[in-house]
Design a protein around this motif. Structure first.
Motif, short mmCIF file in Angstrom:
data_model
loop_
_atom_site.label_atom_id
_atom_site.label_comp_id
_atom_site.label_asym_id
_atom_site.label_seq_id
_atom_site.Cartn_x
_atom_site.Cartn_y
_atom_site.Cartn_z
N SER A 32 0.83 -1.21 0.00
CA SER A 32 0.00 0.00 0.00
C SER A 32 0.86 1.26 0.00
CB SER A 32 -0.93 0.01 1.21
OG SER A 32 -0.20 -0.08 2.42
N ASP A 33 2.01 1.21 0.68
CA ASP A 33 2.92 2.36 0.69
C ASP A 33 3.45 2.63 -0.71
OD1 ASP A 33 2.73 2.60 3.51
OD2 ASP A 33 4.29 1.07 3.77
N ALA A 34 3.92 1.57 -1.37
CA ALA A 34 4.46 1.73 -2.73
C ALA A 34 3.38 2.20 -3.69
CB ALA A 34 5.06 0.41 -3.19
N THR A 35 2.16 1.67 -3.54
CA THR A 35 1.06 2.09 -4.42
C THR A 35 0.78 3.58 -4.25
OG1 THR A 35 0.06 -0.11 -4.36
CG2 THR A 35 -1.37 1.74 -4.96
N GLY A 36 0.79 4.05 -3.00
CA GLY A 36 0.56 5.47 -2.75
C GLY A 36 1.64 6.34 -3.36
N LEU A 37 2.89 5.93 -3.25
CA LEU A 37 3.99 6.71 -3.80
C LEU A 37 3.96 6.72 -5.33
CD1 LEU A 37 6.80 5.55 -1.36
CD2 LEU A 37 5.88 7.86 -1.53
N LYS A 38 3.62 5.58 -5.91
CA LYS A 38 3.55 5.51 -7.38
C LYS A 38 2.38 6.31 -7.93
CE LYS A 38 5.72 0.93 -7.69
NZ LYS A 38 5.53 -0.51 -8.01
#
Length: 213
Positions: free
Chosen positions: A176-182
């Protein structure tokens, strides 16, 4: 030198270029003045070295909006320096030149479309795909914040010492963190994070744990 950091780290990026931010406190607990030369974060994900990120800027106070360039400074005995500090690598010269040219072209396109927009139309205008593509390509080339277990080494170099003071930490980035940053790339077509700063691009705060193992 006594080194303390806040228990949360903020990770973000500028068109993929990694940025890290933490509250760093340095106190001279010795009996002579120390000359602090530089601070640096070395980062690994799942055992793979991602790079070294020097301290580049800090904020004078928690309410400050403008950062100050991180430069060498002296700490007298029992004196402390404590600030939110940003760690990153600046774009190389060619990347910086390409970024500025692409940003100028995208900004001009958006301004033209805003002027041509009907007076009562409050919808956001979208830049041409060919003007957004350079930023998406840059993101693909520079982005590193994938899900995984991260190790981080904070090093502070002091002129009077042969070796830097260092502390080791670890943190986790979830899917979820990576999805938010992307998802920041979704705003590029509007100029978000490029032609203007976006409140949605402030980064992901993650728990930072001391790792003495």
């Amino acid at each position: 030198l006594e080194i303390e950091v806040h228990s949360r780290l903020v990770v973000t990026h500028k068109v993929g270029n990694p940025n890290l931010s933490l509250f760093l406190s340095l106190r001279n607990i010795g009996g002579r003045r120390l000359w602090i030369q530089e601070a640096q974060l070395d980062v690994w994900r799942d055992g793979v070295f991602l790079g070294s990120f020097p301290a580049q800027a800090y904020f004078a106070s928690p309410s400050s909006n403008d950062s100050i360039l991180f430069t060498p400074f002296a700490l007298s005995p029992d004196e402390a320096w404590a600030h939110v500090t940003n760690f990153l690598r600046w774009f190389d010269r060619n990347t910086e030149k390409a970024y500025r040219a692409a940003e100028s072209a995208l900004r001009a396109d958006i301004q033209i479309k805003l002027r041509e927009r009907p007076e009562n139309d409050k919808n956001m205008v979208v830049a041409g795909e060919q003007l957004v593509k350079p930023f998406l390509d840059m993101f693909q080339r520079l982005y590193v914040w994938e899900p995984g277990e991260y190790k981080l080494r904070l090093s502070v170099s002091v002129a009077e010492m042969a070796l830097p003071f260092s502390r080791n930490f670890r943190f986790t980035l979830f899917e979820s963190d990576a999805t938010g940053l992307k998802s920041y790339t979704d705003d590029y077509k509007f100029g978000g994070g490029l032609a203007y700063n976006s409140d949605q691009h402030v980064g992901i705060g993650v728990p930072l744990v001391r790792d003495d193992g």
